[in-house]
Scaffold this motif. Sequence first.
Motif, PDB file in Angstrom:
ATOM      1  N   LEU A 142       2.036   2.743  28.914  1.00  0.00           N
ATOM      2  CA  LEU A 142       2.191   1.999  27.654  1.00  0.00           C
ATOM      3  C   LEU A 142       2.433   0.524  27.931  1.00  0.00           C
ATOM      4  CD1 LEU A 142       4.309   4.268  25.267  1.00  0.00           C
ATOM      5  CD2 LEU A 142       1.861   3.784  25.203  1.00  0.00           C
ATOM      6  N   THR A 167       9.436   5.542  20.357  1.00  0.00           N
ATOM      7  CA  THR A 167       9.738   6.846  19.777  1.00  0.00           C
ATOM      8  C   THR A 167       9.319   7.956  20.734  1.00  0.00           C
ATOM      9  OG1 THR A 167       9.374   5.975  17.542  1.00  0.00           O
ATOM     10  CG2 THR A 167       9.373   8.372  17.798  1.00  0.00           C
ATOM     11  N   ARG A 227       8.964  12.030  20.807  1.00  0.00           N
ATOM     12  CA  ARG A 227       8.991  13.330  20.139  1.00  0.00           C
ATOM     13  C   ARG A 227       8.884  14.410  21.214  1.00  0.00           C
ATOM     14  NH1 ARG A 227       7.875  13.292  14.554  1.00  0.00           N
ATOM     15  NH2 ARG A 227       7.352  11.208  13.784  1.00  0.00           N
ATOM     16  N   GLU A 243       5.715  13.398  23.382  1.00  0.00           N
ATOM     17  CA  GLU A 243       4.882  12.340  22.818  1.00  0.00           C
ATOM     18  C   GLU A 243       5.668  11.040  22.879  1.00  0.00           C
ATOM     19  OE1 GLU A 243       2.861  13.258  18.994  1.00  0.00           O
ATOM     20  OE2 GLU A 243       4.124  15.040  19.014  1.00  0.00           O
ATOM     21  N   LEU A 244       5.131  10.064  23.561  1.00  0.00           N
ATOM     22  CA  LEU A 244       5.768   8.754  23.661  1.00  0.00           C
ATOM     23  C   LEU A 244       4.922   7.741  22.904  1.00  0.00           C
ATOM     24  CD1 LEU A 244       8.105   7.122  24.980  1.00  0.00           C
ATOM     25  CD2 LEU A 244       6.484   6.580  26.820  1.00  0.00           C
ATOM     26  N   ARG A 245       5.564   7.063  21.974  1.00  0.00           N
ATOM     27  CA  ARG A 245       4.851   6.089  21.151  1.00  0.00           C
ATOM     28  C   ARG A 245       5.623   4.773  21.129  1.00  0.00           C
ATOM     29  NH1 ARG A 245       2.375   6.767  15.082  1.00  0.00           N
ATOM     30  NH2 ARG A 245       2.380   4.574  14.485  1.00  0.00           N
ATOM     31  N   ASP A 274       5.584   0.940  19.163  1.00  0.00           N
ATOM     32  CA  ASP A 274       5.050   0.144  18.054  1.00  0.00           C
ATOM     33  C   ASP A 274       5.540  -1.287  18.181  1.00  0.00           C
ATOM     34  OD1 ASP A 274       3.770   2.197  16.046  1.00  0.00           O
ATOM     35  OD2 ASP A 274       5.640   3.102  16.716  1.00  0.00           O
ATOM     36  N   SER A 309       0.107  -0.489  18.178  1.00  0.00           N
ATOM     37  CA  SER A 309       0.736   0.809  18.405  1.00  0.00           C
ATOM     38  C   SER A 309      -0.068   1.596  19.428  1.00  0.00           C
ATOM     39  CB  SER A 309       0.817   1.603  17.096  1.00  0.00           C
ATOM     40  OG  SER A 309       1.410   2.861  17.306  1.00  0.00           O
ATOM     41  N   HIS A 310       0.629   2.229  20.359  1.00  0.00           N
ATOM     42  CA  HIS A 310      -0.029   3.088  21.341  1.00  0.00           C
ATOM     43  C   HIS A 310       0.804   4.350  21.529  1.00  0.00           C
ATOM     44  CE1 HIS A 310      -3.038   0.108  22.429  1.00  0.00           C
ATOM     45  NE2 HIS A 310      -2.072  -0.795  22.480  1.00  0.00           N
ATOM     46  N   ARG A 311       0.120   5.448  21.838  1.00  0.00           N
ATOM     47  CA  ARG A 311       0.775   6.753  21.926  1.00  0.00           C
ATOM     48  C   ARG A 311       0.188   7.544  23.085  1.00  0.00           C
ATOM     49  NH1 ARG A 311      -1.388  11.270  19.063  1.00  0.00           N
ATOM     50  NH2 ARG A 311       0.009  13.074  18.910  1.00  0.00           N
ATOM     51  N   VAL A 337       0.513  11.430  24.913  1.00  0.00           N
ATOM     52  CA  VAL A 337       0.998  12.803  24.798  1.00  0.00           C
ATOM     53  C   VAL A 337       0.800  13.476  26.150  1.00  0.00           C
ATOM     54  CG1 VAL A 337       0.780  15.008  23.595  1.00  0.00           C
ATOM     55  CG2 VAL A 337       0.350  12.865  22.358  1.00  0.00           C
ATOM     56  N   ASP A 350      -3.645   7.516  22.630  1.00  0.00           N
ATOM     57  CA  ASP A 350      -4.073   7.089  21.285  1.00  0.00           C
ATOM     58  C   ASP A 350      -4.926   8.198  20.669  1.00  0.00           C
ATOM     59  OD1 ASP A 350      -2.592   4.765  21.557  1.00  0.00           O
ATOM     60  OD2 ASP A 350      -4.271   3.610  22.337  1.00  0.00           O
TER      61      ASP A 350
END
Length: 544
Positions: A343, A355, A357, A421-423, A425, A431-433, A435, A450
Amino acid sequence: MRILVADKLADDGLEYLKQSGVAFDVKVGLKEDELASAVGGYDALIVRSGAKVTAKVLENPGQLKAIARAGVGVDNIDLPAATAKGILVLNTAEASTLSTAEHALALMLSLARKIPQAHASLRSGELDWKARGKYQGTQLAGKTLGVVGLGRIGRTVASRALAMEMTVLGYDPYFTGPSALDGRVKLLRDFDGFLSQLDVITFHVPGGEGTRHLLNRQRLFGKCRPNLLVVNDARGEVVDEYALADALREKKIAGAAIDVYAKEPPPRDHPLFGLENVVVTPHLGASTDEAQTAVAVEACKAIVAYLTSGEIRGAVNAGGIRLDLPPDEAPFAQLARRAGAMLAALFDGGVKTVTLRVHGPRTQKLAGTLLRLATVELLRPHLEMPVNVINVEYHARSRGIELVQISEASPPSGLVGDVLELRADGPNGESHRIVGTAYADLLPRVVRVDGYSMDMVPEGHMVLIVNKDMPGVIGTVGTTFGDAQVNIADMVISRTANPDGTTTAFMILKTDSEPPTSLLNRLAARPNILRVRAVALPPRGASA
């Protein structure tokens, strides 16, 4: 409770240990074998920069619980070895803040008023008194100062510059608010736009790829005002020294004051040393009587506080957080670190929210540690002092970055088992995500980046490429790497449809060697290539 002091400390520090009733021994100049034999009999070790606390020294640490570095840098301490042994490592970064900030201001004033040159001319007897106007300087009040990096030292410099009636602008991608110092320092997000407004620029950022040559040839020759004064009291590699010398010779900028160098000690024929409009000092930022006393006292205080009450001050490693996880949990710690690093490579600007999850019993149990591990790697390239799972929350909070942890019973659609899940913002909508999960082979795996699906073990040197999904792009990429003699070891390709009916592809290339910047720049300039980023991760099988 016993403490070993392995370097010369200011008397005030030793006096604090005496007043605290702690037993301590001072043994200066121990060789590696001697220090290795001694440390196991002590609860804590206090060093400066002389004693080398290597992995061999820590191989059999006995009752050693903590190491305090009286100063900032911990290059003389093997942090991974200390962490693996559960030894807390502390430093005293804040103790030298004022001295370092004052030195930056002294450089700025000396440069603006040409004090070193006038001093040398008068002392040498070469000064033509009637021609002393050649040392006429410039007033700083009313000028615009740009502070790059708004950590402890940067904020201290900014507050004092404001008192000198300067206008102060700030640049710090990881300081997400619109301003700093109660609104008195406006923050800009575009470095080139920031640079074009400045009369003076001062750097207070860490080294590393994220800040290397932040002031480069292109900016020196194309974005700076001709009256710009450059002050670097941070890390040598932040400024391209050779480009800076050329810009000074060609009067693209007015002057430079430098305390740090890409190579220390610098060579005698360093290109800046022969220039009249340059002030240089030999890395003296924190070299004051007060700072040296303060770092010694603070190191002693930190050790005593930790040994007597468990209070942690100035931690630079994992300390009491357990990282030696069982085999079925360790891959998720590795995944969190590597997802954070990816990221960091993907992001162009600052981060406002991180974030995590988690789905499944193992990731939910480790959620707090996983979030901190990931955030450490996400922020590490952009902070001026060491960041770790102990102090990462403090650094994030001080920059307005929110850390969010969410546990959910069911994994994302199409996935099973423990999933994280790492996000991240940003304040401007970026924003990038990522999993990821771990299978029965206990390897960390990234399964989504993403909107792109994949199945990939993040490891080693990787290049992340976003491109238009057009014929010939893969061939172009392969040819570009081949021309640069960089071998592609593995490749993962995914694509996603856009609302306008076009498709965009995402490639992750693993290479056998580090791709040079010139290769990445050439690749980014190719047709249909939208983004190119590089990231270096631990190899497969490494615990990190």
